[in-house]
Design a protein around this motif. Structure first.
Motif, short mmCIF file in Angstrom:
data_model
loop_
_atom_site.label_atom_id
_atom_site.label_comp_id
_atom_site.label_asym_id
_atom_site.label_seq_id
_atom_site.Cartn_x
_atom_site.Cartn_y
_atom_site.Cartn_z
N UNK A 138 -63.12 58.93 12.55
CA UNK A 138 -62.14 59.08 11.47
C UNK A 138 -61.41 57.77 11.16
N UNK A 139 -61.77 56.69 11.81
CA UNK A 139 -61.02 55.43 11.70
C UNK A 139 -60.85 54.92 10.28
N UNK A 140 -61.93 54.92 9.50
CA UNK A 140 -61.86 54.34 8.15
C UNK A 140 -60.89 55.12 7.25
N UNK A 141 -61.01 56.44 7.11
CA UNK A 141 -60.02 57.15 6.29
C UNK A 141 -58.62 57.06 6.87
N UNK A 142 -58.53 56.96 8.21
CA UNK A 142 -57.21 56.85 8.83
C UNK A 142 -56.48 55.59 8.37
N UNK A 143 -57.20 54.47 8.33
CA UNK A 143 -56.60 53.21 7.91
C UNK A 143 -56.14 53.31 6.45
N UNK A 144 -56.94 53.99 5.63
CA UNK A 144 -56.57 54.14 4.22
C UNK A 144 -55.33 55.05 4.09
N UNK A 145 -55.31 56.12 4.89
CA UNK A 145 -54.12 57.00 4.89
C UNK A 145 -52.88 56.22 5.31
N UNK A 146 -53.07 55.41 6.33
CA UNK A 146 -51.95 54.63 6.87
C UNK A 146 -51.38 53.70 5.80
N UNK A 147 -52.30 53.05 5.08
CA UNK A 147 -51.86 52.16 3.99
C UNK A 147 -51.10 52.96 2.94
N UNK A 148 -51.59 54.17 2.65
CA UNK A 148 -50.92 55.03 1.66
C UNK A 148 -49.54 55.45 2.14
N UNK A 149 -49.44 55.78 3.42
CA UNK A 149 -48.15 56.22 3.97
C UNK A 149 -47.10 55.11 3.91
N UNK A 150 -47.56 53.87 4.08
CA UNK A 150 -46.64 52.73 4.04
C UNK A 150 -46.05 52.55 2.63
N UNK A 151 -46.76 53.10 1.63
CA UNK A 151 -46.33 52.93 0.25
C UNK A 151 -45.33 54.00 -0.20
N UNK A 152 -45.17 55.03 0.62
CA UNK A 152 -44.24 56.11 0.22
C UNK A 152 -42.80 55.59 0.37
N UNK A 153 -42.02 55.60 -0.71
CA UNK A 153 -40.64 55.06 -0.62
C UNK A 153 -39.80 55.86 0.37
N UNK A 154 -39.12 55.16 1.25
CA UNK A 154 -38.31 55.84 2.28
C UNK A 154 -37.14 56.59 1.63
N UNK A 155 -36.74 56.14 0.41
CA UNK A 155 -35.60 56.81 -0.26
C UNK A 155 -35.92 58.29 -0.51
N UNK A 177 -47.67 65.04 -1.82
CA UNK A 177 -47.77 64.63 -3.23
C UNK A 177 -47.89 63.11 -3.40
N UNK A 178 -47.08 62.37 -2.62
CA UNK A 178 -47.13 60.92 -2.78
C UNK A 178 -48.46 60.34 -2.29
N UNK A 179 -49.04 61.05 -1.33
CA UNK A 179 -50.31 60.57 -0.75
C UNK A 179 -51.53 61.13 -1.50
N UNK A 180 -51.28 62.00 -2.45
CA UNK A 180 -52.41 62.72 -3.06
C UNK A 180 -53.50 61.81 -3.67
N UNK A 181 -53.16 60.66 -4.28
CA UNK A 181 -54.25 59.81 -4.77
C UNK A 181 -55.15 59.30 -3.62
N UNK A 182 -54.50 59.02 -2.47
CA UNK A 182 -55.26 58.53 -1.31
C UNK A 182 -56.10 59.67 -0.72
N UNK A 183 -55.50 60.86 -0.70
CA UNK A 183 -56.26 62.03 -0.19
C UNK A 183 -57.48 62.25 -1.07
N UNK A 184 -57.27 62.16 -2.37
CA UNK A 184 -58.38 62.36 -3.31
C UNK A 184 -59.47 61.30 -3.09
N UNK A 185 -59.04 60.06 -2.95
CA UNK A 185 -60.00 58.97 -2.73
C UNK A 185 -60.80 59.20 -1.45
N UNK A 186 -60.10 59.53 -0.37
CA UNK A 186 -60.77 59.76 0.91
C UNK A 186 -61.71 60.97 0.84
N UNK A 187 -61.23 62.02 0.17
CA UNK A 187 -62.03 63.24 0.07
C UNK A 187 -63.34 62.96 -0.67
N UNK A 188 -63.23 62.22 -1.75
CA UNK A 188 -64.43 61.90 -2.54
C UNK A 188 -65.40 61.05 -1.72
#
Lengths: 268, 419
Positions: A138-155, A177-188
């Protein structure tokens, strides 16, 4: 690709010139080849079960790594490594040995009182064994998820917390919801990737797709038709059916994505 | 387009034949491919070293694979007309490769580079397809039964006498399995191998395929044969298919889990290697017989040597084939690992170790059961044989019924024969 499309409508054994058979290969595939239908079935089973589990594991670990500050670099590398080596021949050989009748997995389960016998020759356990292998990578999608999570505004989390949202609520109402584009990308990406499973199935089943055709994934079946049975025209026809099926699934994903993928700046 | 079609069809015109200015002392590199295991690879390594004592400038790069993978690789190479110079070859693929002109016409090389004195007229004829010699037999073999006497003794069951009825064989397997207590079985379901079906047919005077390549059996006959397998498996006498898949690519016999196996008589060295023991505990005996007095067994080429039509060094390849087929040195190295040598000069070099002696004795003992060899296998026979094996495996796992398996086999066979 044009040659492959042409060959899909021919009987072609490589040694002799292709012979035009029209839709004969496609008709045979769906009416006179139960092995093809079974291959398609096990492939879909593998895709439908393996992909969500792999993505869930990747997201879970990404969430964990996102929350720790010390040693995250080490853990990120450690979890990513299997996706680099996971598709290798040596890992498939090790996997086969681990899940064999007297292998460590079976022995460990026996200690826990679970008597499953070997997984390699078991028609019910062969696909779960393959799913565990793919989930482990799962390493490759994990790294992409991680990058997506870093982009979610803490506010957003802070605002949700102020509104009284707990961790589960924040996950579903902010993270997803904020991660949904990354989830979609990984899913595809992972769905398409799952359709391509070949090497590990080939090694684990000694190239036969055993037990009982449960590891006879469509790519392996196509390979055997083409290069063992020299039915290149038929193999080309299978390849085109797979391409069309994957394209349809991707199109459905894009269509449904409109209702669940949120893009910042999107006015919908 | 037309030229491409001709190229695909392999219609490249008449072979050029040997070069008049060939110099065996000129540096040449040859690719040699064979199927087998580490034991055989060691033999080839030694044989090539001896070949290089005679021809030091001919470098031989050898590669080997298990049988199914060997042929998958050859098929891919054949598509690109990039076959290795010299190949160990199987009878099942001879017609297909010969008809498609993938193999060198050996006639111009026979007598000049490859000695033929050691062969009889009939053994030389084995590698002839449509009047063209495209391969030469390395050795001959016959269908046989191996028993692991050491393991039988260990279980406490009695030895199998050989040549009984199939029912008596099943009873013996059951006795072994009972004595083995769930860790040793009497054998592997014999209905999973097409050769056992073939000898059943031959007991009725038929072959799998006739001279024209048409099948000589019906759906009902195959259903009856596979039905017998279900009965034997039901008694627990044979090793469960699931267990076989666990130990693959070794067979149940090679893994020391079964006490008997029906196979070709030159498989002993491989079994000894798999079992990690000497071959003294292995015995060769006649397979069960369907009808007493039947001429159901036959001698076939255990394997052959062929040279690729695309070889850039046909003369050097021919010298290598000659050495591997005819020399006493190679005979001394290989023994009967590749079957009982077809060439008398090769055989003269064979120091008959106990296992080789057993093969010789076995082939002598079955003389009364030997009938005429069947026609050269049909194009695609390898795929048909593999389909039979896979369906046998599925029957063992219970994932198909006998009726479904028969339908699938006939459908597949029809497609292959139409190809």
């Amino acid at each position: 690709m044009a040659v492959s499309l042409y060959l899909a409508f021919t009987r072609y054994d490589i040694f002799n010139p292709p012979e035009w058979v029209g839709f004969g290969n496609f008709v045979r595939m769906f009416t006179d080849d139960p092995v093809f239908l079974r291959s398609a079935q096990v492939t879909l089973e593998y895709v439908l079960l393996g992909t969500p589990v792999k993505l869930a594991a990747a997201l879970a670990v990404a969430l964990l790594l996102n929350s720790i500050t010390r040693g995250s670099g080490f853990f990120r590398s450690a979890f990513y490594t299997p996706s680099l080596i996971g598709a290798s021949v040596s890992v498939a050989i090790v996997w086969r040995a681990m899940f064999a009748g007297d292998g460590p997995v079976d022995s460990s389960l026996q200690v826990l009182g679970v008597e499953l016998g070997g997984w390699v020759g078991d028609v019910d356990l062969a696909i779960p064994m393959m799913i565990i292998l793919v989930v482990w990578q799962f390493g490759a999608p994990m790294v992409i998820f991680l990058a997506g999570l870093k982009q979610v505004p803490t506010e957003l989390y802070e605002a949700a917390q102020v509104d009284g949202a707990g961790p589960v609520h924040r996950f579903w109402k902010v993270t997803v919801p904020m991660l949904s584009p990354v989830i979609f990308f990984n899913l595809l990406l992972e769905t398409i990737h799952a359709f391509q499973v070949f090497g590990s199935a080939f090694i684990i089943s000694n190239g036969s797709g055993a037990p009982g055709g449960r590891l006879n994934f469509i790519t392996l079946y196509m390979y055997k038709r083409g290069f063992a049975d020299m039915q290149m025209g038929y193999a080309a026809a299978i390849a085109w059916v797979v391409l069309v099926v994957v394209a349809i699934i991707a199109a459905i994903m894009f269509r449904t994505a409109r209702s669940w993928v949120y893009y910042a700046g999107d006015n919908r | 387009m037309a030229s491409a079609a001709l190229l695909l069809a392999g219609c490249g015109g008449e072979p050029a034949g040997p070069s008049a200015d060939f110099d065996p002392n000129a540096p040449v590199t040859l690719d040699l491919a064979f199927w087998g295991n580490d034991t055989r690879a060691g033999f080839y390594k030694n044989a090539i070293a001896k070949f290089n004592e005679k021809y030091p400038k001919i470098t031989v790069n050898s590669t080997f694979l298990p049988f199914p993978e060997f042929w998958e690789k050859r098929q891919i190479e054949a598509a690109g007309r990039d076959l290795p110079d010299v190949m160990q070859f199987d009878y099942a693929y001879l017609r297909q490769y010969s008809q498609n002109r993938l193999l060198l016409d050996l006639k111009p090389y026979l007598g000049k580079y490859i000695k033929t004195d050691g062969f009889t007229e009939s053994t030389l004829g084995i590698g002839v397809v449509n009047g063209v010699t495209t391969a030469l037999p390395i050795g001959t073999n016959a269908w046989a039964m191996f028993t692991n006497t050491a393991l039988v003794t260990k279980t406490g069951a009695g030895a199998y006498p050989g040549g009984t009825s199939w029912d008596e064989y099943a009873t013996w397997m059951g006795a072994v399995a009972k004595a083995g207590g769930g860790s040793v079985w009497g054998g592997t379901d014999p209905t999973g191998r097409i050769q056992n079906f073939e000898i059943s047919l031959r007991a009725d005077g038929k072959n799998l395929f006739d001279d024209a390549g048409a099948p000589q059996f019906t759906k009902a006959e195959l259903a009856e044969f596979w039905g017998r397998g279900a009965q034997v498996r039901g008694t627990g006498a044979t090793i469960p298919t699931k267990r076989l898949l666990e130990v693959a690519p070794k067979s149940g016999f090679g893994a020391g889990l079964t006490t008997s196996e029906l196979t070709w008589d030159n498989f002993g060295a491989g079994y000894a290697g798999d079992l990690g023991a000497d071959a003294s505990g292995l015995a060769l005996t006649a397979p069960p017989v369907t009808k007493a007095g039947a001429k159901d067994l036959y001698l076939k080429p255990s394997m052959l040597h062929a040279i690729a039509a695309n070889s850039e060094h046909p003369e050097a390849s021919a010298l290598l084939v000659d050495f591997l087929l005819n020399s006493q040195e190679a005979g001394a190295v290989f023994g009967t690992n590749r079957g009982l040598p077809a060439s008398s000069t090769h055989l003269a070099g064979v120091k008959l170790d106990p296992l080789s002696q057993k093969i010789l004795d076995y082939e002598t003992s079955i003389k009364d059961r030997l009938g005429a060899a069947p026609p050269v296998p049909v194009v695609g026979y390898g795929s048909i044989e593999e389909k039979f094996r896979q369906l046998g495996e599925e029957l063992g796992l219970g994932t198909v019924t006998v009726e479904q398996a028969v339908d699938q086999f006939f459908s597949e066979m029809d497609t292959i024969l139409k190809k």
